[in-house]
Design an enzyme around this catalytic site. Structure first.
Site, PDB file in Angstrom:
ATOM      1  N   ARG A  30      -4.609  -1.122 -17.748  1.00  0.00           N
ATOM      2  CA  ARG A  30      -6.061  -1.363 -17.660  1.00  0.00           C
ATOM      3  C   ARG A  30      -6.415  -2.701 -16.994  1.00  0.00           C
ATOM      4  NH1 ARG A  30      -5.888   1.098 -22.754  1.00  0.00           N
ATOM      5  NH2 ARG A  30      -6.721   3.202 -22.664  1.00  0.00           N
ATOM      6  N   LYS A  49     -12.114  -5.464  -2.365  1.00  0.00           N
ATOM      7  CA  LYS A  49     -11.901  -4.005  -2.301  1.00  0.00           C
ATOM      8  C   LYS A  49     -10.405  -3.742  -2.259  1.00  0.00           C
ATOM      9  CE  LYS A  49     -15.653  -2.239   0.646  1.00  0.00           C
ATOM     10  NZ  LYS A  49     -15.835  -1.568   1.941  1.00  0.00           N
ATOM     11  N   GLU A  87     -11.369  -8.002  14.358  1.00  0.00           N
ATOM     12  CA  GLU A  87     -12.235  -8.245  13.197  1.00  0.00           C
ATOM     13  C   GLU A  87     -12.859  -9.638  13.259  1.00  0.00           C
ATOM     14  OE1 GLU A  87     -13.019  -5.844  11.195  1.00  0.00           O
ATOM     15  OE2 GLU A  87     -11.373  -4.401  11.353  1.00  0.00           O
ATOM     16  N   LYS A 143     -17.391 -13.271   6.287  1.00  0.00           N
ATOM     17  CA  LYS A 143     -17.173 -12.178   5.326  1.00  0.00           C
ATOM     18  C   LYS A 143     -17.520 -12.634   3.904  1.00  0.00           C
ATOM     19  CE  LYS A 143     -14.523  -8.384   3.700  1.00  0.00           C
ATOM     20  NZ  LYS A 143     -13.408  -7.482   3.760  1.00  0.00           N
ATOM     21  N   GLU A 154     -21.393  -3.208  -1.512  1.00  0.00           N
ATOM     22  CA  GLU A 154     -21.799  -2.528  -0.283  1.00  0.00           C
ATOM     23  C   GLU A 154     -23.032  -1.645  -0.469  1.00  0.00           C
ATOM     24  OE1 GLU A 154     -18.490  -1.243   2.128  1.00  0.00           O
ATOM     25  OE2 GLU A 154     -19.799  -0.074   3.429  1.00  0.00           O
ATOM     26  N   ARG A 200     -23.671  -5.807   3.183  1.00  0.00           N
ATOM     27  CA  ARG A 200     -22.220  -5.671   3.438  1.00  0.00           C
ATOM     28  C   ARG A 200     -21.939  -4.588   4.487  1.00  0.00           C
ATOM     29  NH1 ARG A 200     -17.308  -6.251  -0.967  1.00  0.00           N
ATOM     30  NH2 ARG A 200     -15.629  -5.898   0.499  1.00  0.00           N
ATOM     31  N   ASN A 215     -19.415  -3.159   8.971  1.00  0.00           N
ATOM     32  CA  ASN A 215     -18.910  -1.939   9.616  1.00  0.00           C
ATOM     33  C   ASN A 215     -19.217  -1.898  11.111  1.00  0.00           C
ATOM     34  OD1 ASN A 215     -17.816  -0.881   7.279  1.00  0.00           O
ATOM     35  ND2 ASN A 215     -19.763   0.009   6.647  1.00  0.00           N
ATOM     36  N   HIS A 270     -17.217   0.184  13.471  1.00  0.00           N
ATOM     37  CA  HIS A 270     -16.338   1.012  12.642  1.00  0.00           C
ATOM     38  C   HIS A 270     -16.712   2.489  12.637  1.00  0.00           C
ATOM     39  CE1 HIS A 270     -14.665  -2.769  11.444  1.00  0.00           C
ATOM     40  NE2 HIS A 270     -13.838  -2.220  10.577  1.00  0.00           N
ATOM     41  N   HIS A 287     -13.496   4.214  13.431  1.00  0.00           N
ATOM     42  CA  HIS A 287     -12.790   5.097  12.481  1.00  0.00           C
ATOM     43  C   HIS A 287     -12.575   6.481  13.076  1.00  0.00           C
ATOM     44  CE1 HIS A 287     -13.708   2.824   8.510  1.00  0.00           C
ATOM     45  NE2 HIS A 287     -12.481   2.598   8.922  1.00  0.00           N
ATOM     46  N   HIS A 333      -5.968   0.297  13.939  1.00  0.00           N
ATOM     47  CA  HIS A 333      -7.326   0.091  13.440  1.00  0.00           C
ATOM     48  C   HIS A 333      -8.108  -0.944  14.264  1.00  0.00           C
ATOM     49  CE1 HIS A 333     -10.586  -0.214  10.566  1.00  0.00           C
ATOM     50  NE2 HIS A 333     -10.414  -1.519  10.522  1.00  0.00           N
TER      51      HIS A 333
HETATM   52  N1  LIG Z   1      -9.509  -3.922   1.286  1.00  0.00           N
HETATM   53  C1  LIG Z   1     -10.241  -4.172   2.350  1.00  0.00           C
HETATM   54  O1  LIG Z   1     -11.351  -4.685   2.269  1.00  0.00           O
HETATM   55  C2  LIG Z   1      -9.662  -3.862   3.702  1.00  0.00           C
HETATM   56  C3  LIG Z   1     -10.308  -4.352   4.856  1.00  0.00           C
HETATM   57  C4  LIG Z   1      -9.727  -4.090   6.091  1.00  0.00           C
HETATM   58  C5  LIG Z   1      -8.545  -3.355   6.183  1.00  0.00           C
HETATM   59  N2  LIG Z   1      -7.968  -2.899   5.053  1.00  0.00           N
HETATM   60  C6  LIG Z   1      -6.735  -2.106   5.115  1.00  0.00           C
HETATM   61  O2  LIG Z   1      -5.697  -2.902   5.646  1.00  0.00           O
HETATM   62  C7  LIG Z   1      -4.706  -2.027   6.175  1.00  0.00           C
HETATM   63  C8  LIG Z   1      -4.169  -2.592   7.469  1.00  0.00           C
HETATM   64  O3  LIG Z   1      -3.648  -3.868   7.232  1.00  0.00           O
HETATM   65  P1  LIG Z   1      -2.779  -4.661   8.324  1.00  0.00           P
HETATM   66  O4  LIG Z   1      -3.418  -4.530   9.635  1.00  0.00           O
HETATM   67  O5  LIG Z   1      -2.550  -6.014   7.745  1.00  0.00           O
HETATM   68  O6  LIG Z   1      -1.463  -3.789   8.449  1.00  0.00           O
HETATM   69  P2  LIG Z   1      -0.078  -3.734   7.649  1.00  0.00           P
HETATM   70  O7  LIG Z   1      -0.216  -4.207   6.273  1.00  0.00           O
HETATM   71  O8  LIG Z   1       0.419  -2.347   7.870  1.00  0.00           O
HETATM   72  O9  LIG Z   1       0.829  -4.737   8.462  1.00  0.00           O
HETATM   73  C9  LIG Z   1       1.164  -4.436   9.806  1.00  0.00           C
HETATM   74  C10 LIG Z   1       2.663  -4.567  10.042  1.00  0.00           C
HETATM   75  O10 LIG Z   1       2.988  -5.951  10.145  1.00  0.00           O
HETATM   76  C11 LIG Z   1       4.059  -6.272   9.273  1.00  0.00           C
HETATM   77  N3  LIG Z   1       3.832  -7.657   8.883  1.00  0.00           N
HETATM   78  C12 LIG Z   1       2.935  -8.113   7.994  1.00  0.00           C
HETATM   79  N4  LIG Z   1       2.935  -9.452   7.990  1.00  0.00           N
HETATM   80  C13 LIG Z   1       3.867  -9.847   8.894  1.00  0.00           C
HETATM   81  C14 LIG Z   1       4.316 -11.109   9.357  1.00  0.00           C
HETATM   82  N5  LIG Z   1       3.782 -12.257   8.929  1.00  0.00           N
HETATM   83  N6  LIG Z   1       5.302 -11.142  10.295  1.00  0.00           N
HETATM   84  C15 LIG Z   1       5.831  -9.972  10.780  1.00  0.00           C
HETATM   85  N7  LIG Z   1       5.430  -8.752  10.394  1.00  0.00           N
HETATM   86  C16 LIG Z   1       4.456  -8.698   9.457  1.00  0.00           C
HETATM   87  C17 LIG Z   1       4.006  -5.253   8.183  1.00  0.00           C
HETATM   88  O11 LIG Z   1       5.241  -5.115   7.566  1.00  0.00           O
HETATM   89  C18 LIG Z   1       3.548  -4.018   8.930  1.00  0.00           C
HETATM   90  O12 LIG Z   1       4.667  -3.401   9.519  1.00  0.00           O
HETATM   91  C19 LIG Z   1      -5.353  -0.664   6.350  1.00  0.00           C
HETATM   92  O13 LIG Z   1      -4.821   0.241   5.418  1.00  0.00           O
HETATM   93  C20 LIG Z   1      -6.826  -0.940   6.050  1.00  0.00           C
HETATM   94  O14 LIG Z   1      -7.481   0.173   5.443  1.00  0.00           O
HETATM   95  C21 LIG Z   1      -8.497  -3.136   3.825  1.00  0.00           C
END
Ligand SMILES: NC(=O)c1ccc[n+]([C@@H]2O[C@H](COP(=O)([O-])OP(=O)(O)OC[C@H]3O[C@@H](n4cnc5c(N)ncnc54)[C@H](O)[C@@H]3O)[C@@H](O)[C@H]2O)c1
Length: 338
Positions: A106, A128, A170, A211, A221, A225, A229, A232, A236, A247
């Site tokens: 929990r 989020k 972003e 942000k 949101e 907020r 997007n 997006h 998306h 992305h």
């Molecule tokens: N929660 C939120 O508000 C929010 C906002 C935007 C995106 N997201 C989510 O984030 C995700 C994408 O995140 P991302 O773009 O960070 O991708 P990711 O977490 O998949 O990382 C990309 C790649 O880089 C590698 N990596 C990470 N850090 C590294 C480093 N310092 N050196 C070398 N390699 C490294 C990872 O192992 C992975 O292979 C999506 O699922 C998206 O939906 C969430």
């Protein structure tokens, strides 16, 4: 010199060197790290300070199956409600770690070390978390703030260029939404922003500030907020239609398209539309959509953010200012096809 930003009452961002910051901010009690194999391999000194659970990479790993496996590993380790969960990685890791922490027994306290630019400016900030269900991204999750986020730009040196650039989409988005000075900065430093760590940190901090300000006003949101997007709706849809782009790349294409739409509707002046497209181009984004507009719009129709057939589209009115326009899918279809 570290930079400390209070995201809100519960959450603080620390920008500086990771090793020193971990000593300072991680609570002195049992800590279990959730990370992925890349981070474990590249940063053993950071990860191996604590007990560690490694999850898979990519969207295919951001699932309830992964979450269940992590619960089981936590149980096998004997983790209890006083255990602190530390997500070390990009957005995939922090989304999963945040969701696990919000739900295990929990809810247990958690923090992040954010290791991608996209994570530092977006995924780790705002509270989020969540996972994908079948083909639907982020269908299940919670809003819960990490106690802290640590962002060390030095960790971005090991990030593949394509991932770094994706995060920059972003940053540009934040600038177009609310910070003209940040936009000017990125525009003037587009040639070396990926290699000059001071410039990168400056841009990252600017985007985080945008942000954090928006999330502070509208945590769940319901209103402002939604501005986050920008790019997006189309982004998306492009991401869903092809695996050719990630992305950030899809958001860049979406932003370029929506700037043109805003211009053709007379909402954005030609000069600003050209500057938005121009800066994305200078940063190295391919702005031609790999899928045609009819296909993209077909995917928009299925977008989960559609409520009662109303689409909320973020349109730039000038650099540093955007509005959320509500329209039917048919209207959106028509303006995109102009
Ligand atoms: N929660 C939120 O508000 C929010 C906002 C935007 C995106 N997201 C989510 O984030 C995700 C994408 O995140 P991302 O773009 O960070 O991708 P990711 O977490 O998949 O990382 C990309 C790649 O880089 C590698 N990596 C990470 N850090 C590294 C480093 N310092 N050196 C070398 N390699 C490294 C990872 O192992 C992975 O292979 C999506 O699922 C998206 O939906 C969430």
């Amino acid at each position: 010199m570290d930079t400390i930003i209070k995201i809100n009452e519960e959450s603080t961002l620390y920008v500086g060197r990771v090793a020193e910051l971990l000593d300072r901010v991680v609570p002195k009690r049992r800590v279990v790290v959730i990370t992925d194999a890349n981070i474990e391999r590249l940063y053993p000194d950071v990860v191996r300070r604590y007990e560690c659970i490694v999850i898979g990479q990519g969207e295919e790993s951001k699932t309830l199956q992964t979450v269940e496996r992590v619960y089981r590993e936590l149980m096998a380790l004997g983790a209890d409600r006083s255990t602190f969960i530390l997500g070390i990685g990009g957005g995939i890791v922090t989304d999963v770690a945040g969701f696990v922490a919000a739900t295990y027994m929990r809810g247990v306290e958690f923090g992040f070390v954010s290791t991608t630019l996209l994570g530092q400016v977006d995924a780790s900030v705002g509270g989020k978390n969540g996972v994908n269900v079948v083909d639907y991204k982020n269908m299940v999750g919670t809003f819960l703030q990490p106690r802290f986020v640590i962002s060390d730009v030095e960790m971005l040196r090991t990030l593949p260029m394509r991932e770094l650039r994706a995060g920059m989409a972003e940053v540009v988005k934040s600038a177009v939404i609310a910070d003209v000075a940040l936009f000017d900065f990125i525009e003037s430093r587009a040639d070396d922003i990926f290699s000059d760590m001071d410039a990168l940190q400056h841009a990252m901090l600017g985007a985080v500030a945008v942000k954090a300000r928006i999330v502070a006003e509208d945590e769940h949101e319901g209103g402002i907020r939604r501005l986050l997007n920008l790019g997006h709706t189309l982004g998306h849809a492009i991401e869903k239609s092809t695996h050719e782009v990630n992305h950030g790349e899809a958001v860049a294409i979406g932003m370029g398209l929506i700037a043109r739409v805003a211009f053709s509707r007379g909402m954005l002046c030609g000069e600003d539309a050209l500057r938005i497209v121009g800066v994305l181009d200078k940063l190295g984004f391919e702005l031609k959509s790999p899928v045609n507009m009819a296909q993209v719009l077909g995917a928009v129709k299925l977008d989960k953010k559609r409520e009662n057939d109303i689409i909320r589209v973020v349109l730039p009115v000038k650099i540093g200012e955007c509005v959320v326009a509500e329209m039917s899918f048919e209207e959106f279809n028509a303006i995109c096809m102009l």
